[in-house]
Design an enzyme around this catalytic site. Sequence first.
Site, PDB file in Angstrom:
ATOM      1  N   GLY A  22       1.883  -4.811 -11.001  1.00 34.33           N
ATOM      2  CA  GLY A  22       0.707  -4.954  -9.730  1.00 34.33           C
ATOM      3  C   GLY A  22       0.443  -3.564  -9.387  1.00 34.33           C
ATOM      4  O   GLY A  22      -0.493  -3.198  -8.587  1.00 34.33           O
ATOM      5  N   PHE A  74       8.481   4.804 -11.154  1.00 27.21           N
ATOM      6  CA  PHE A  74       8.014   3.422 -11.853  1.00 27.21           C
ATOM      7  C   PHE A  74       6.875   3.821 -13.014  1.00 27.21           C
ATOM      8  O   PHE A  74       5.571   3.316 -12.610  1.00 27.21           O
ATOM      9  CB  PHE A  74       7.628   2.469 -10.920  1.00 27.21           C
ATOM     10  CG  PHE A  74       8.505   2.109  -9.758  1.00 27.21           C
ATOM     11  CD1 PHE A  74       9.821   1.887  -9.959  1.00 27.21           C
ATOM     12  CD2 PHE A  74       8.205   2.021  -8.474  1.00 27.21           C
ATOM     13  CE1 PHE A  74      10.733   1.899  -9.012  1.00 27.21           C
ATOM     14  CE2 PHE A  74       9.185   1.716  -7.389  1.00 27.21           C
ATOM     15  CZ  PHE A  74      10.415   1.558  -7.822  1.00 27.21           C
ATOM     16  N   PHE A 117      -5.916   4.048   2.408  1.00 26.54           N
ATOM     17  CA  PHE A 117      -5.243   4.507   1.070  1.00 26.54           C
ATOM     18  C   PHE A 117      -3.911   4.528   1.568  1.00 26.54           C
ATOM     19  O   PHE A 117      -3.377   3.881   2.049  1.00 26.54           O
ATOM     20  CB  PHE A 117      -6.082   5.325   0.471  1.00 26.54           C
ATOM     21  CG  PHE A 117      -7.233   4.733  -0.214  1.00 26.54           C
ATOM     22  CD1 PHE A 117      -8.435   4.473   0.608  1.00 26.54           C
ATOM     23  CD2 PHE A 117      -7.567   4.693  -1.643  1.00 26.54           C
ATOM     24  CE1 PHE A 117      -9.414   3.801   0.224  1.00 26.54           C
ATOM     25  CE2 PHE A 117      -8.586   3.995  -2.139  1.00 26.54           C
ATOM     26  CZ  PHE A 117      -9.528   3.528  -1.296  1.00 26.54           C
ATOM     27  N   TYR A 122      -1.223 -10.278  -0.401  1.00 23.58           N
ATOM     28  CA  TYR A 122      -1.351  -9.253   0.643  1.00 23.58           C
ATOM     29  C   TYR A 122      -2.867  -8.611   0.662  1.00 23.58           C
ATOM     30  O   TYR A 122      -3.554  -8.862   1.893  1.00 23.58           O
ATOM     31  CB  TYR A 122      -0.495  -8.024   0.479  1.00 23.58           C
ATOM     32  CG  TYR A 122      -0.804  -6.808   1.347  1.00 23.58           C
ATOM     33  CD1 TYR A 122      -0.687  -7.015   2.826  1.00 23.58           C
ATOM     34  CD2 TYR A 122      -1.373  -5.552   0.903  1.00 23.58           C
ATOM     35  CE1 TYR A 122      -1.035  -5.761   3.825  1.00 23.58           C
ATOM     36  CE2 TYR A 122      -1.710  -4.623   1.641  1.00 23.58           C
ATOM     37  CZ  TYR A 122      -1.483  -4.813   3.171  1.00 23.58           C
ATOM     38  OH  TYR A 122      -2.030  -3.688   3.933  1.00 23.58           O
TER      39      TYR A 122
END
Length: 329
Positions: free
Chosen positions: A287, A211, A174, A146
């Site tokens: 990631g 997460f 952002f 991306y």
Amino acid sequence: MILVTGGAGYIGSHTVINLINAGYKICIFDNLENGHIETINVLKSIENDIEFVKGDLRNTEDIEKVFRQFKIDAVIHFAAYALVGESVENPSKYYRNNTFGTLNLLDVMIKYNVKKIVFSSTCATYGEPAYTPIDENHVQKPINPYGASKLMVERILDDFDKAYGLKSIKLRYFNVAGCDEKGRIGEWHNPETHLIPNILKAADGKVFKIFGNDYNTPDGTCIRDYVNVEDLAQAHRLALIYLENENKSDVFNLGTEKGDSVKYVFETCEKVLNKKINVEIVERRPGDPAILYANSKKAQTVLNWHTERTLADSISTAYKWEVSNVQYI
Ligand code: UFG
């Protein structure tokens, strides 16, 4: 007339409202894969004079039709796929649409002598930060397709300036958050992967998942820079004005310069909603860099862009949208 690609999507539609309030004539080009016809209908109810063309950037003829039919003065280019995880699994989809599709658009612009574009880029072009806050000179080494698909476009834009005099403003966003203050449009992704809508969706008794809480940050959760979508929309108008006045290419980070942790965002949601939300800590998402926030001084000084809305403002407008549009989402 300003051509807005992806104008039926989240950031695009908020920018369209900003521009029509400022008196711009708008043509929206969108394939409605992630954008919504309901959003177009709302925009048309605000300003009947908006043109909408359903088309796909991967099909040059779709783009040409717009340039033949309307006298386009400048383009704001939002249309793109924007899911980091999906881009890792299906890079071809990202390079074909985000990079190759943009190249089609630029070729048609040059053919019709339209030489001004505002481009939606991303902080994902920087990759793992070497330092924070991240300024525009930070090395660009994306860690996913991306980010790479967007960085390639940035390079193409620079080359098109040198070769054909195409002037571009690249806006590196952002984390974008919040919705229209009047609740007319909002963030409407399917699937929804973003932090704030996911917390709000859990507010009716589900469980919100954080997460990872073992990052090297004060509370162990990732830090991001959450910029309000209406503030972001205003930056696009200022970028257009800059292109009109200065006629030169440039690049700007768009962020609040404030880093908020996932845990802090979660707690702020609980405060704004005045409600306890179920939460559990799960594995890290692959990631995710630990800390990303912007140095946005350049946009402040050169574009005179200033953020006006807080994280709590973004959460409360996002919640208004979530509650009132639950039938769509
Ligand atoms: N997060 C959770 N739970 C969730 C969703 C998110 O804990 O249910 C965390 C993520 O792990 C991350 C933070 O919340 O730490 C923000 O995640 P988002 O998915 O909301 O946003 P990202 O930072 O991953 O992505 C954003 C843009 C991308 C852009 C990227 C650049 O949405 O388009 O920033 O890093 F590429």
